[in-house]
Every structure is written in structure tokens, then in C-alpha cells.
Design an enzyme around this catalytic site. Structure first.
Site, mmCIF file in Angstrom:
data_model
loop_
_atom_site.group_PDB
_atom_site.id
_atom_site.type_symbol
_atom_site.label_atom_id
_atom_site.label_comp_id
_atom_site.label_asym_id
_atom_site.label_seq_id
_atom_site.Cartn_x
_atom_site.Cartn_y
_atom_site.Cartn_z
ATOM 1 C CB CYS A 2 -0.884 0.036 1.240
ATOM 2 S SG CYS A 2 -1.818 -1.457 1.512
ATOM 3 C CD GLU A 483 17.874 -11.902 -8.109
ATOM 4 O OE1 GLU A 483 17.371 -12.481 -7.139
ATOM 5 O OE2 GLU A 483 17.428 -10.818 -8.544
ATOM 6 C CE LYS A 487 14.458 -10.096 -10.299
ATOM 7 N NZ LYS A 487 15.221 -9.741 -9.138
HETATM 8 C C1 AGP Z 1 12.807 -9.385 -6.080
HETATM 9 O O1 AGP Z 1 12.830 -8.981 -7.383
HETATM 10 C C2 AGP Z 1 11.733 -8.841 -5.232
HETATM 11 N N1 AGP Z 1 11.499 -7.477 -5.393
HETATM 12 C C3 AGP Z 1 11.791 -9.307 -3.778
HETATM 13 O O2 AGP Z 1 12.227 -10.622 -3.719
HETATM 14 C C4 AGP Z 1 12.617 -8.452 -2.803
HETATM 15 O O3 AGP Z 1 13.979 -8.624 -3.019
HETATM 16 C C5 AGP Z 1 12.227 -8.844 -1.369
HETATM 17 O O4 AGP Z 1 10.872 -8.556 -1.170
HETATM 18 C C6 AGP Z 1 13.060 -8.148 -0.323
HETATM 19 O O5 AGP Z 1 12.934 -6.761 -0.402
HETATM 20 P P1 AGP Z 1 13.955 -5.815 0.319
HETATM 21 O O6 AGP Z 1 15.275 -5.989 -0.331
HETATM 22 O O7 AGP Z 1 13.393 -4.432 0.128
HETATM 23 O O8 AGP Z 1 13.998 -6.218 1.756
#
Ligand code: AGP
Length: 610
Positions: A2, A483, A487
């Protein structure tokens, strides 16, 4: 997740609110709404879907007003419907937007219902609106009412409250979900992320955990959880104004992939001496702490967790001390043991991920020698609550799929392992100097890797009809394969899994057939011959291999092998370089499949709820 925007001004603010929401779209959401005080009533417009739907509704039926609140909702309690979208009202005189989850909402809901409150939604947020309305009846001000109401709440909230009777004020409260106040000239703004407010101000002040504040056009009155008034200055933001623009690129993700050379240059800037890493880059106490840590515990989620896994390979091989890595959502709910004299590291792009933050808070009770945050957002909760912070300086990352945040995390973590090694002399000066030289070359090498873009775009065509995909790597390339798989699945919705290549014969080999593309990350290192054997295992079973390999690996294109040359001049930086083609592959597959690349379904940029 949100997003919140609010304003008290002297001009019509509906447009500013909508622009703010648009700039928060990257966080992920499923409905949007706003409310402004207009002609002695609170006018509200809400729509399911994108902010553009809300904009259309406002074009058809404009609302004017100089105070207002707005929200993008990512559904937790109740489906993404118009009636569940925020703002929520109580008795047409209180309006509330809220990020987070109220855990005791069921009890409060029953209590409020028994007192005559009628609920118009399935949300936990509406409970807050009615609770504040109830407390307002016995309070001198909205601020007082919000203070009393928040004492009854359990869970997490960043909330902005507006009332019809005092249109020149907003009251905000923060517990677990970030809020930032922005100061204009004779006007004040509030948002869950400063990015939302960059078109209107660069002067920001973050609220701390547990604080409640009253915001009027020219002043902010902040109360600490104790009720004492807190004085805090506004500070000039260093976030670039165009951070929310795609520029020449079709998607933020592609822009951010191509920004990696400059992001990594920023990560390195001022942190390298001639032949060494400046240890103080990790904090004033870093020389002593990094020299004495006997073990390291790292926690993170998602992509940041993959960065942590690579760091484990670096720290154990370069520094020679144990490094444990764990997913934050597991760590926080498990009985864990802190190894004496160990360093706790949290990694997070946003610095607001609920599980990572909770893990840090638990770790602080457990007697770690110190906590270090590797983070991209200055002023975020993780940074403020850690003893030391290393800012990755990737710049605002808007695409939900993390790209430049990941490679800058890796850069910072390689610098950390090098700094630790320096302080304990676990590598020779020449070895350290060679790693530092590799770090210096990194931006140029990433630029080189980006030239593969067109070739990878063609290769991507072959993935578009596939339902599944395997990624293989060995050593520190195993987390890079993970990773790559993350992706691909998050933006193209193709099911993808990564395996340490040696694990193939322990199960996943059963999946191999001509419909299962297998992506292999193959830099030229000491494991390459083992990896080649694993590739043969796939070929022998009719699998199609897509191999990102260094030319020196001497792998030739053959039936069943599509070869894409990718080189890294230095084994330490190889995981960072080999990340790039995997990012490009998932991007192009997603574009061809026509998915929403920057805001993939069901996902949020910043996961501020459990
Ligand atoms: C990956 O592409 C995602 N956006 C997700 O896995 C992200 O890395 C995860 O939610 C952790 O977020 P943060 O690095 O802001 O803690």
C-alpha cells in the site's frame, strides 16, 4: 504494497495526490482512492485497478479541496473491491488511510458493532476509522483521539487521518509502516515514501516508530510514544527528482538494468583507497568490529537473500569465519542461537521489509556484538535501527523486480568481505589489491555485459511458449542461478527453479525433456569441468541448454546447446557480471509475453506486512 499520500495546502490538491499515488504505483497495489474536504463535506473517489482508473473517474467528476488523503491498496483483509479501497470513513466526518495490518481487528470490530457502528467494508482499516471517531467524541482534538485509539491497536500501521471539523490539519501515526512528512511553502505533505512527494518538495522529515503527529500547513507537532513532544528538523533529500521517470526506456526495470554501471560507481565512490577498501565505509567502529567478529549471521528476503548467499561464499573463503545465512521470515519465528562475538547483518533494498526488520529487532535482544544494515534507502527503519549501515546508493528502484539494488548489494558485500579480510590479514596485500582492481573495473564490465542485450532479446523468443525452466549454477553462481529463476518467475510468470548443478541427479533430472529449457551460468572457474559434466547429463536426456559461458570455458555450440558468451575479468566479480544476462533474459521474455513488467501481478515492491 500500500501507498499513502496526504496534503494540507491552500490550493486544490487532488492532482498532487494522484501524481503522488502514480509515483507509488511501483510498490504494487490493486485499487486506489482519495478523499478531500470540499464544500463542508468529505468527497471520496475510489476505483479498483490502476491509478489511471482513479484519474479517469476524477476527470469525469472532479473534486476540489485543499486538504486530502489518498491511498493505493494491496489487499490483505477483504478482496480488491471499491468498498474495500481506502480512504475509509466513520460517520462521514473521519477519513482514514492505512498501511499495515491491524491484528486485533476482529475483536475491535465486534466491540464497535455492539456500540452501533456500521461497517461498509471487510477491511481491518475501517476499524481504525470508527475507533478514532469514537475516541474523538471524548477528546479535545483529533490528535488526542488518534493517540487514544492507537493505544488500542495491535499490529502494524502507518496511518493518516482527516476530519471534517478541522480541515486544516491531518493527524498521522506510525508503528511498523514508514511515513515521511514533506514541507512546502505554506503547505505540508505526508507520504509513505518520499518519492511520492518529489514533484512538490525536497524537504523531508521521517517519523520514528510509535510517533503520532499533527500536521498543519506551517507546522508539525510530533509526540513520542511517551506523549512528550519531539523536535525534529526537515532535511534536504538527495533523491533525484527524475527518479520516478522512465526516461528513454519502455520500463523502469530496463532503465534500472542499464543504470547498473553508474549505480555501482556510486556504491564504490569514496570507499576505495589505492589498493584496499576503506574499512570505515561500514561505520566508525567497523575497523574494530570487523577485525574481531568470530562469525557472521545474515538475514534477508527474496533477492536480498540471494545477495546474502553469495556473501557467504565470499566471507567464508576470504575471511575464514563461519557465515550463516537465513531467510528473515524463518529466522524470526525460530529459536535461534547467536554465536558469541558474531556480527548480525541484514540486507534489504527498501529497509522496510517487515520480516527483515523483525529479525533485526530479535537479533538485538540476542547479544550479537553489533548489527550492520546493507540498505538502499537512507532513513529507512532498518538503517535507523542498526548499529552501522552501509548505503548501497543504487538510487530509487521502481521496478518491482530488483536489479540494480541486487548488484549494488553484491558490490557492497564483496567490499565487506575484503574489508574484513584486510583487518585480519587473511589474504595477501596483492590479493586484496587485485580484488580492489576488479571492483574498480566493475562498472566498465557491466557496461560490456549490457551489450549482450540484442542477442538475449532474440534468445528470449525461445522461452515465450515454455511453462517451466531450470537454472543451474555452482559455487557462488548457484545463488545467481536462484536470482535468475526468481526474476523469470516474478515477471514472466513462467515457473522457474534453480538448482546447484550437482543436485541435478538427485531429483530434478527427472524433469528434463525437450520442453524444459535449462539455463546455465558458467564462468571460467575451478568448477567448470564439473559443470560441463552436469550439462552433459541434461543433453543426454534431450534437454535444451542455454549457457552463459566465458569463452575460456571452451564450450562449443552444439545440438542441444545454445551458447551466449559472457566474460568476467576476475573471479570475484563474476557473480555480479553474470547476473546481468539473466536480468535481460527475464526482462525480454516478460515483454514478449506481454506481462506487466514493472508491476507484476500479486507482488509489491516493499513488503511491509508479514
Ligand atoms: C525481487 O525482485 C523482489 N522485489 C523481492 O524478492 C525483494 O527482493 C524482497 O521482497 C526483499 O525486499 P527488500 O530488499 O526491500 O527487503
Amino acid at each position: 504494497m500500500c501507498g499513502i499520500v496526504g496534503a494540507v495546502a491552500q490550493r486544490d490538491i487532488a492532482e498532487i495526490l494522484v501524481e503522488g499515488l502514480r509515483r507509488l504505483e511501483y510498490r504494487g497495489y490493486d485499487s486506489a482512492g482519495l478523499a478531500v474536504i470540499s464544500n463542508n463535506q468529505i468527497a471520496r473517489v475510489r476505483r479498483v485497478g490502476k491509478v489511471s482508473e482513479l484519474q479517469k473517474a476524477l476527470d469525469e467528476e472532479p473534486v476540489d479541496g485543499s486538504s486530502g488523503i489518498a491511498h493505493t491498496r494491496w489487499a490483505t483483509h477483504g478482496e480488491p473491491t471499491e468498498s474495500n479501497a481506502h480512504p475509509h470513513f466513520s460517520n462521514e466526518r473521519i477519513a482514514v488511510v492505512h498501511n499495515g495490518i491491524i491484528e486485533n481487528y476482529e475483536n475491535l470490530r465486534s466491540e464497535l458493532k455492539s456500540q452501533g457502528y456500521v461497517f461498509a467494508s471487510d477491511t481491518d482499516t475501517e476499524v481504525m476509522a470508527h475507533l478514532i471517531e469514537r475516541e474523538r467524541q471524548s477528546s479535545d482534538s483529533l490528535l488526542d483521539a488518534v493517540l487514544k485509539a492507537t493505544k488500542l491497536l495491535e499490529g502494524a500501521y502507518g496511518t493518516v487521518v482527516m476530519e471534517l471539523d478541522s480541515p486544516d490539519k491531518l493527524v498521522v501515526a506510525r508503528s511498523g509502516s514508514p511515513l515521511v512528512v514533506g514541507k512546502g511553502i505554506g503547505e505540508m505533505f505526508i507520504a509513505s515514501d518520499q518519492l511520492a512527494l518529489l514533484p512538490v518538495t525536497r524537504q523531508f522529515m521521517f517519523l520514528e516508530e510509535g510517533e503520532v503527529a499533527e500536521i498543519s500547513r506551517r507546522s508539525v507537532k510530533i509526540l513520542a510514544p511517551s506523549g512528550e513532544e519531539v523536535k525534529r528538523e526537515f532535511e534536504e533529500s538527495s533523491v533525484q527528482h527524475d527518479a520516478g521517470d522512465k526516461g528513454q526506456f519502455r520500463h523502469f526495470m530496463m532503465k534500472e538494468i542499464f543504470e547498473q554501471p553508474s549505480s555501482i560507481s556510486s556504491t564504490l565512490e569514496g570507499r576505495l583507497a589505492n589498493d584496499s577498501v576503506i574499512v570505515e565505509s561500514f561505520g566508525n567502529k567497523a575497523p574494530e568490529l570487523l577485525a574481531n567478529a568470530e562469525a557472521v549471521q545474515v538475514v534477508a528476503c527474496g533477492t536480498s537473500y540471494h545477495a546474502a548467499m553469495v556473501a557467504k561464499y565470499w566471507i567464508e573463503s576470504m575471511v575464514g569465519i563461519p557465515c550463516q545465512v537465513e531467510i528473515a521470515s524463518e529466522y524470526r519465528y525460530r529459536k535461534t542461537v547467536a554465536v558469541p562475538n558474531s556480527l548480525f547483518i541484514s540486507i534489504s533494498q527498501s529497509g522496510e521489509t517487515a520480516d527483515t526488520l523483525a529479525a533485526l529487532r530479535i537479533a538485538k535482544e540476542q547479544g550479537f556484538m553489533a548489527s550492520l544494515a546493507i540498505c538502499n534507502v537512507p532513513g529507512s527503519s532498518l538503517v535507523r535501527e542498526s548499529d552501522m549501515a552501509f548505503m548501497t546508493r543504487a538510487g530509487a528502484e521502481i521496478g518491482v523486480a530488483s536489479t540494480k539494488a541486487f548488484t549494488t548489494q553484491l558490490t557492497g558485500l564483496l567490499m565487506l568481505a575484503t574489508a574484513m579480510s584486510q583487518t585480519r590479514q587473511t589474504m595477501t596485500e596483492a590479493e586484496i589489491a587485485s580484488i580492489v582492481e576488479q571492483l574498480r573495473q566493475l562498472p566498465a564490465e557491466i557496461n560490456e555485459a549490457l551489450t549482450m542485450d540484442q542477442l538475449i532479446e532474440q534468445v528470449a523468443e525461445e522461452f515465450t511458449e515454455k511453462d517451466h525452466c531450470l537454472f543451474l549454477g555452482r559455487g557462488e553462481q548457484y545463488p545467481i542461478a536462484m536470482e535468475g529463476a526468481l526474476k523469470l518467475k516474478e515477471i514472466s510468470y513462467i515457473h522457474a527453479e534453480a538448482y546447484a548443478a550437482g543436485e541435478l541427479k538427485h531429483g530434478p533430472l527427472a524433469l528434463i525433456d525437450q520442453d524444459m529449457p535449462v539455463v546455465v551460468v558458467a564462468p571460467n572457474n575451478e568448477l567448470i569441468e564439473k559443470l560441463k559434466s552436469n550439462m552433459e547429463e541434461v543433453r543426454a536426456r534431450g534437454g535444451q541448454l542455454y549457457v552463459f559461458a566465458d569463452e575460456a570455458c571452451e564450450i562449443s555450440e552444439n545440438s542441444g546447446i545454445k551458447l551466449i558468451h559472457c566474460s568476467a575479468k576476475g573471479s570475484y566479480i563474476a557473480p555480479i557480471i553474470f547476473t546481468v544476462p539473466l536480468q535481460l533474459l527475464s526482462y525480454h521474455v516478460a515483454v514478449i509475453r506481454g506481462t506487466d513488467v514493472d508491476q507484476p501481478r500479486n507482488l509489491a515492491k516493499s513488503v511491509t506486512v508479514e
